[in-house]
Design an enzyme around this catalytic site. Structure first.
Site, PDB file in Angstrom:
ATOM      1  N   GLU A  69      20.931  -1.268 -14.745  1.00 44.07           N
ATOM      2  CA  GLU A  69      20.831  -0.488 -13.505  1.00 44.07           C
ATOM      3  C   GLU A  69      19.416  -0.441 -12.946  1.00 44.07           C
ATOM      4  OE1 GLU A  69      21.859   3.826 -11.505  1.00 44.07           O
ATOM      5  OE2 GLU A  69      22.092   3.608 -13.680  1.00 44.07           O
ATOM      6  N   ASP A  86      23.958   0.607 -18.521  1.00 41.49           N
ATOM      7  CA  ASP A  86      23.502   1.805 -17.809  1.00 41.49           C
ATOM      8  C   ASP A  86      22.805   2.679 -18.835  1.00 41.49           C
ATOM      9  OD1 ASP A  86      23.062   3.988 -16.214  1.00 41.49           O
ATOM     10  OD2 ASP A  86      25.068   4.009 -15.343  1.00 41.49           O
ATOM     11  N   ILE A  88      21.302   5.615 -18.632  1.00 35.37           N
ATOM     12  CA  ILE A  88      21.796   6.995 -18.545  1.00 35.37           C
ATOM     13  C   ILE A  88      22.785   7.062 -17.388  1.00 35.37           C
ATOM     14  CG2 ILE A  88      21.287   9.440 -18.317  1.00 35.37           C
ATOM     15  CD1 ILE A  88      18.477   8.960 -19.248  1.00 35.37           C
ATOM     16  N   ASP A  89      24.055   7.099 -17.704  1.00 36.38           N
ATOM     17  CA  ASP A  89      25.059   7.343 -16.676  1.00 36.38           C
ATOM     18  C   ASP A  89      25.260   8.852 -16.598  1.00 36.38           C
ATOM     19  OD1 ASP A  89      27.080   6.464 -14.782  1.00 36.38           O
ATOM     20  OD2 ASP A  89      28.501   7.315 -16.204  1.00 36.38           O
ATOM     21  N   THR A  91      22.530  10.561 -14.606  1.00 39.23           N
ATOM     22  CA  THR A  91      21.102  10.909 -14.535  1.00 39.23           C
ATOM     23  C   THR A  91      20.883  12.260 -13.865  1.00 39.23           C
ATOM     24  OG1 THR A  91      20.406   8.587 -14.523  1.00 39.23           O
ATOM     25  CG2 THR A  91      18.850  10.187 -13.650  1.00 39.23           C
ATOM     26  N   ASP A 214      28.470   1.294 -14.154  1.00 39.20           N
ATOM     27  CA  ASP A 214      29.194   2.546 -14.362  1.00 39.20           C
ATOM     28  C   ASP A 214      30.531   2.324 -15.062  1.00 39.20           C
ATOM     29  OD1 ASP A 214      27.312   4.194 -12.905  1.00 39.20           O
ATOM     30  OD2 ASP A 214      28.149   3.361 -11.051  1.00 39.20           O
TER      31      ASP A 214
END
Length: 270
Positions: A69, A86, A88-89, A91, A214
């Site tokens: 990402e 990702d 940190i999905d 954030t 995601d």
């Protein structure tokens, strides 16, 4: 034994190291938050955890490609192996110290998902799947819900936060969901939403505006748990198509029909 055992173990190692970094930032509560776009945040923790994940994956598999990402963007899959990451999905949740937020790592090969991992960091829920081998939560097998009646179903979704021109349609759909289901939940991390479908907490999930990182991992976890994943027209263009439906088959089909009632045909595809 799976042909992808080394890949899964490496993904687990990368997620564990990323989780340590994320928790260190969370405990210190001292990180910079940058606005990439409208309601689209990135933190120091995103950047540091992504760097560590890539370092571990490239160290083990130097010839594999990376889609992450915060550092690499593509709009279609290569034929070669590619890790979709990702760091940190969720954030925005993380930036506000609101669980849940996840590390999401998937390996795609020949344009199909082969290995998937989602680690919900705040509660240390580790969801994994290898194609053809089932889905697991902290090492225990998981299956989708067998509840077929939408009126007895709990649905997950995410609210659009970058592209708001379809928000009225979305609110119309949301109202229908409130009327026709047990309820709707919006945790704020699509990767975890998909995993909640896989382990039977949600019967279904829908959203638009999502990116490949995601959904790349959670989708395989759902399929290996016995669920269905599609775009809003029922097709396969959900990885880059920004529109996804997931669930057990009856609830998936219910969601597809409800979406078609609230959005014009031209908005069902990206």
């Amino acid at each position: 034994m799976s042909n992808y055992r080394e890949e899964l173990n490496t993904a687990k190692k990368a997620a564990a190291e990323a989780s340590k970094i994320i928790n260190e930032y969370a405990e210190e509560s001292s990180f910079d938050v940058v606005l990439k776009g409208k309601n689209d945040l990135v933190t120091d923790a995103d950047l540091a955890s992504e760097k560590k994940i890539i370092e571990i994956l490239k160290g083990a598999f130097p010839n594999d490609q990376i889609l992450a990402e915060e550092s690499t963007h593509i709009t279609e899959l290569p034929d070669k192996r590619i890790w979709i990451i990702d760091p940190i999905d969720g954030t925005t949740n993380f930036a506000h110290n609101f669980p849940a937020y996840c590390v999401s790592i998937a390996l795609w090969e020949e344009k199909e998902p082969k290995v998937a991992l989602v680690l919900e960091v705040a509660h240390q829920e580790l969801f994994t799947a290898v194609k053809g081998e089932g889905a697991f939560l902290n090492g225990k097998p998981i299956k989708i819900s067998e509840t077929k009646d939408p009126s007895s179903s709990l649905i997950g979704t995410g609210f659009p936060y970058r592209d708001l021109h379809l928000v009225d349609n979305y609110l119309k759909l949301f109202k229908r969901m409130m009327d026709k289901t047990h309820g709707v939940r919006r945790p704020g991390t699509a990767a975890w939403d998909l995993c909640n479908v896989a382990c039977g907490r949600f019967e279904g999930f829908y959203e638009y505006g999502l990116s490949a990182w995601d959904v790349a991992a959670g989708s395989l976890i759902i399929k290996e748990a016995g669920g269905v994943v599609s775009d809003w027209k029922g097709g396969d263009n959900w990885l880059f198509g920004k529109r996804i439906i997931a669930g057990n088959k009856p609830v998936h089909d219910f969601l597809k029909n409800e979406i078609s009632e609230c959005f014009e045909e031209k908005y069902l595809v990206h």
